[in-house]
Write an enzyme that holds these catalytic residues in place. Structure first.
Site, short mmCIF file in Angstrom:
data_model
loop_
_atom_site.label_atom_id
_atom_site.label_comp_id
_atom_site.label_asym_id
_atom_site.label_seq_id
_atom_site.Cartn_x
_atom_site.Cartn_y
_atom_site.Cartn_z
N ASN A 223 0.85 -1.20 0.00
CA ASN A 223 0.00 0.00 0.00
C ASN A 223 0.88 1.24 0.00
O ASN A 223 2.11 1.14 -0.04
CB ASN A 223 -0.95 -0.02 1.21
N ASP A 319 -4.05 -10.14 13.28
CA ASP A 319 -4.23 -8.71 13.60
C ASP A 319 -3.24 -8.35 14.71
O ASP A 319 -3.40 -8.74 15.87
CB ASP A 319 -5.67 -8.46 14.04
N VAL A 321 -2.29 -5.44 16.23
CA VAL A 321 -2.67 -4.58 17.36
C VAL A 321 -3.68 -5.29 18.27
O VAL A 321 -3.61 -5.15 19.50
CB VAL A 321 -3.18 -3.19 16.85
O1 PMT Z 1 2.77 6.13 6.58
P1 PMT Z 1 2.18 7.45 6.10
O2 PMT Z 1 2.37 7.65 4.62
O3 PMT Z 1 2.69 8.61 6.91
O4 PMT Z 1 0.61 7.38 6.31
C1 PMT Z 1 0.08 7.30 7.58
C2 PMT Z 1 -1.08 6.30 7.66
C3 PMT Z 1 -2.24 6.78 6.80
C4 PMT Z 1 -0.62 4.92 7.17
C5 PMT Z 1 -1.47 6.21 9.17
O5 PMT Z 1 -1.89 7.46 9.61
C6 PMT Z 1 -2.56 5.18 9.40
O6 PMT Z 1 -3.74 5.42 9.26
N1 PMT Z 1 -2.13 3.95 9.77
C7 PMT Z 1 -3.05 2.77 9.92
C8 PMT Z 1 -3.31 2.16 8.59
C9 PMT Z 1 -4.22 0.95 8.66
O7 PMT Z 1 -3.82 -0.10 8.31
O8 PMT Z 1 -5.41 1.21 9.18
P2 PMT Z 1 -6.59 0.08 9.33
O9 PMT Z 1 -7.80 0.87 9.65
O10 PMT Z 1 -6.64 -0.83 8.15
O11 PMT Z 1 -6.12 -0.77 10.57
C10 PMT Z 1 -6.57 -0.52 11.89
C11 PMT Z 1 -5.47 -0.76 12.89
O12 PMT Z 1 -5.16 -2.15 12.92
C12 PMT Z 1 -4.15 -0.05 12.60
O13 PMT Z 1 -3.62 0.37 13.83
C13 PMT Z 1 -3.29 -1.12 11.97
O14 PMT Z 1 -1.91 -0.90 12.22
C14 PMT Z 1 -3.78 -2.36 12.71
N2 PMT Z 1 -3.66 -3.62 11.99
C15 PMT Z 1 -4.34 -3.84 10.84
C16 PMT Z 1 -4.26 -5.08 10.23
C17 PMT Z 1 -3.45 -6.09 10.81
N3 PMT Z 1 -3.35 -7.28 10.26
N4 PMT Z 1 -2.79 -5.83 11.95
C18 PMT Z 1 -2.87 -4.63 12.54
O15 PMT Z 1 -2.25 -4.42 13.59
#
Ligand code: PMT
Length: 421
Positions: A223, A319, A321
């Protein structure tokens, strides 16, 4: 020393059933050393008498903008200047709407316009009224104007409904007020702040950047995450004294000074490293854009272009987190939510579903913020609270976020200590 010693708190009471709790609130604030003056709306007087509040506060209660005697004693502008802090509890939907609109048609709304002191409101209303878009928009506007929102809490309501909208308990309001003064004191000591290291002794673990999920030896799914947001958080935490480890996917960034970086490629690698380091960390911030799925069978040789179409079989990644938040000795766990629509709804869902302490939501569809930009804006949610961090550079935003995480974490620690955990 009592934290509110000598502080002048103006308690505004509006007309909700929770007003019956305010004499106790006045007493508990005074126990902490505060000088409390009470202002009541007309509606408040239907639930509790001024005489009761005068007795417990040991100060005259103000309830009218147009009372010549009261104006002689302490005029409304004087009252607005007198306050170090205004706490409005309970704050009805109607009062919140009036303050948002900038009305000044009674004493309490006038004081909100006339004061330079910080104002906190403790909403109290039916759960449907709380969830109504008009109320939510008003709360957002007030938050963006630096009003602090205490609560509301969830549970059974006077009307028989169950849900969000209850005024926080008196003990919680007093605790949040004390915390607010601790923050104000911190801001007032800004000059010394650079020398202070409020995070000294703490270990922060931060994930950053994208993950890459291999398809074959030369191709992958990934991504647009650049790692800028996560690295900025690492830098901000380190400059406040934390020992910082970044678990980073492939990025083109210089590792911030004095931070340790563990380089990983895939979600599985990141998961493994996070679970090794999280149990000894105080705070875990999951800023990485982790791939939700990986290829079921990674080809050992480069896939040949033999067919007109092909299908990739994907399986779910763990996941990270959520697994950290499920640890017995879990650190204070902060997730991110990258959304393109219904930001609050999806963020709150992730906060609850992944059992996080906090979630920082960003709208990654908005122009000039989110993935791979230098700027960003966040709305940070906890179960009871919401804070808007408006659009600014990622480095400035990271400083604000780290402060907010630290304050919330400390508050939680104190709360757990007082419960004997
Ligand atoms: O890196 P930059 O270019 O500066 O951009 C910043 C950002 C947009 C990437 C950042 O601000 C951001 O939003 N990061 C989280 C991106 C994400 O994957 O969001 P999500 O809504 O899909 O995931 C939710 C949470 O679960 C996040 O904390 C993610 O790290 C975590 N996750 C998701 C999937 C997974 N398998 N394991 C996780 O821990």
């Amino acid at each position: 020393m009592q934290i509110l010693q000598g502080k002048k708190i103006l308690l505004g009471i509006s007309g909700g059933i929770a007003a019956y709790k305010t004499p106790e609130l006045v007493r508990r604030l005074k126990d902490q050393g505060a000088d409390v003056r009470v202002v009541m709306t007309e509606g408040a007087k239907a639930f509790i008498t001024p005489l009761t509040l005068q007795a417990v506060s040991a100060n005259a209660v103000s309830d009218s903008l147009l009372d010549t005697q009261a104006e002689l004693a302490m005029g409304h502008i004087e009252l607005a200047k007198w306050a170090d802090f205004i706490l409005i509890a309970p704050a009805t939907a109607d009062l919140i709407a009036k303050i948002t609109a900038g009305l000044a048609n009674d004493l309490l709304t006038t004081l909100c316009l006339a004061t330079a002191a910080p104002v906190a409101i403790a909403p109290a209303m039916n759960q449907q009224m709380w969830h109504n878009q008009a109320t939510q928009d008003n709360i957002k506007t007030l938050t963006s104007r630096q009003y602090t929102i205490f609560g509301p809490g969830a549970g059974a309501q006077a009307c028989g409904d169950i849900g969000l909208g209850r005024m926080l308990e008196v003990s919680e309001l007093v605790e949040l007020t004390c915390q607010k003064f601790a923050n104000i004191t911190e801001i007032n000591h800004n000059v010394n702040k650079a020398k202070e290291q409020p995070l000294a002794g703490q270990k922060w673990l931060i994930t950053a950047g994208p993950t890459r999920e291999a398809i074959d030896p030369v191709r992958y799914i990934s991504n647009h995450s650049s790692g800028k947001m996560g690295f900025a958080i690492a830098s901000a935490a380190q400059s406040l004294g934390a020992e910082v480890t970044i678990i980073s996917g492939p990025v083109n960034l210089t590792t911030p000074l004095h931070c340790e970086k563990i380089a990983v490629i895939s979600a599985l690698d990141m998961h493994q490293q996070a679970l090794i380091h999280a149990p000894t960390s105080d705070v875990f911030v999951a800023c990485a854009a982790v791939a939700d799925y990986r290829i079921a069978n990674v080809a050992s040789e480069k896939i040949k272009k033999s067919k007109d179409s092909m299908q990739l079989n994907l399986i779910k990644n763990p996941d990270i987190v959520a697994d950290v938040a499920a640890l017995l000795n879990k650190p204070f766990t902060v997730g991110f939510a990258a959304e393109t629509q219904d930001v609050e709804h999806y963020a709150r869902d992730k906060l609850a579903r992944k059992n996080l302490d906090m979630i920082a939501a960003n709208n990654v569809a908005a122009e000039g913020q989110g993935f791979n930009s230098d700027d960003n804006a966040l709305t940070v949610f906890t179960a009871n609270d919401e804070k808007i961090l408006p659009l600014t550079s990622k480095s400035e935003l990271a400083k604000q976020l780290v402060q907010h995480i630290h304050q919330t974490q400390q508050h939680l620690l104190k709360k757990n200590e007082s419960k004997g955990h």
